[in-house]
Scaffold this motif. Structure first.
Motif, short mmCIF file in Angstrom:
data_model
loop_
_atom_site.label_atom_id
_atom_site.label_comp_id
_atom_site.label_asym_id
_atom_site.label_seq_id
_atom_site.Cartn_x
_atom_site.Cartn_y
_atom_site.Cartn_z
N ASP A 65 0.79 -1.23 0.00
CA ASP A 65 0.00 0.00 0.00
C ASP A 65 0.83 1.28 0.00
OD1 ASP A 65 -2.24 -1.56 -0.03
OD2 ASP A 65 -2.75 -1.28 2.07
N MET A 66 1.95 1.29 -0.68
CA MET A 66 2.75 2.51 -0.79
C MET A 66 2.29 3.28 -2.02
SD MET A 66 4.66 2.52 1.85
CE MET A 66 5.71 3.88 1.45
N VAL A 67 1.10 3.84 -1.92
CA VAL A 67 0.48 4.57 -3.02
C VAL A 67 0.11 5.97 -2.53
CG1 VAL A 67 -0.39 2.52 -4.20
CG2 VAL A 67 -1.79 3.60 -2.46
N PRO A 68 -0.03 6.93 -3.45
CA PRO A 68 -0.33 8.30 -3.03
C PRO A 68 -1.51 8.43 -2.08
CG PRO A 68 0.22 8.27 -5.35
CD PRO A 68 0.15 6.82 -4.90
N PHE A 69 -2.55 7.64 -2.28
CA PHE A 69 -3.73 7.72 -1.40
C PHE A 69 -3.34 7.60 0.06
CE2 PHE A 69 -8.04 7.40 -0.11
CZ PHE A 69 -8.10 6.42 0.87
N TRP A 129 5.59 -5.06 -5.07
CA TRP A 129 4.71 -3.99 -4.62
C TRP A 129 3.29 -4.52 -4.60
CZ3 TRP A 129 7.13 0.35 -3.02
CH2 TRP A 129 8.44 0.53 -3.45
N VAL A 130 2.66 -4.49 -3.43
CA VAL A 130 1.27 -4.93 -3.29
C VAL A 130 0.42 -3.67 -3.26
CG1 VAL A 130 -0.38 -6.18 -1.85
CG2 VAL A 130 2.00 -6.97 -1.99
N LEU A 131 -0.46 -3.55 -4.25
CA LEU A 131 -1.26 -2.34 -4.40
C LEU A 131 -2.74 -2.64 -4.20
CD1 LEU A 131 0.51 -1.07 -7.62
CD2 LEU A 131 1.00 -0.42 -5.27
N VAL A 168 3.94 8.04 7.11
CA VAL A 168 4.10 7.20 5.92
C VAL A 168 4.90 7.95 4.85
CG1 VAL A 168 2.91 5.95 4.07
CG2 VAL A 168 1.99 5.90 6.40
N ARG A 169 4.59 9.22 4.65
CA ARG A 169 5.32 10.03 3.67
C ARG A 169 6.81 10.07 4.02
NH1 ARG A 169 1.89 13.81 3.63
NH2 ARG A 169 2.80 15.10 5.23
N GLY A 170 7.11 10.08 5.30
CA GLY A 170 8.51 10.12 5.74
C GLY A 170 9.28 8.84 5.49
N ILE A 171 8.60 7.70 5.40
CA ILE A 171 9.32 6.46 5.17
C ILE A 171 9.51 6.14 3.69
CG2 ILE A 171 8.58 5.48 7.38
CD1 ILE A 171 6.70 3.63 5.80
N VAL A 172 8.81 6.87 2.82
CA VAL A 172 8.91 6.60 1.38
C VAL A 172 10.35 6.64 0.88
CG1 VAL A 172 8.28 7.46 -0.92
CG2 VAL A 172 6.53 7.22 0.85
#
Length: 71
Positions: A9-13, A44-46, A21-25
């Motif tokens: 779930d590393m998606v913009p949403f 990548w699991v989306l 979460v933004r900090g770990i990207v």
């Protein structure tokens, strides 16, 4: 032994709404790059709101790769 990174779930949403979460990207990106360079697998699991459309072999190649990774 092969090593894999599975990012979920590393998606913009999700990344845009949560500062943590933004900090770990950047860290996930750095680890993924290093792992690819070392020959590891990055998956990548989306999230999806509909069933995936299969255009390739069944089961998918990525699933086959994960099934063959062992000690």
């Amino acid at each position: 032994m092969r090593t894999a990174l599975i990012a979920i779930d590393m998606v913009p949403f999700f990344t845009e709404t949560d500062p943590y979460v933004r900090g770990i990207v950047p860290h996930v990106d750095r680890i993924a790059g290093a792992l690819r360079t070392a020959g590891g697998l990055v998956a990548w699991v989306l999230p999806a709101n509909e069933a995936p459309k299969r255009s390739g072999p069944s089961p998918p190649v990525a699933a086959n790769a994960l099934l063959t990774v062992g000690p």
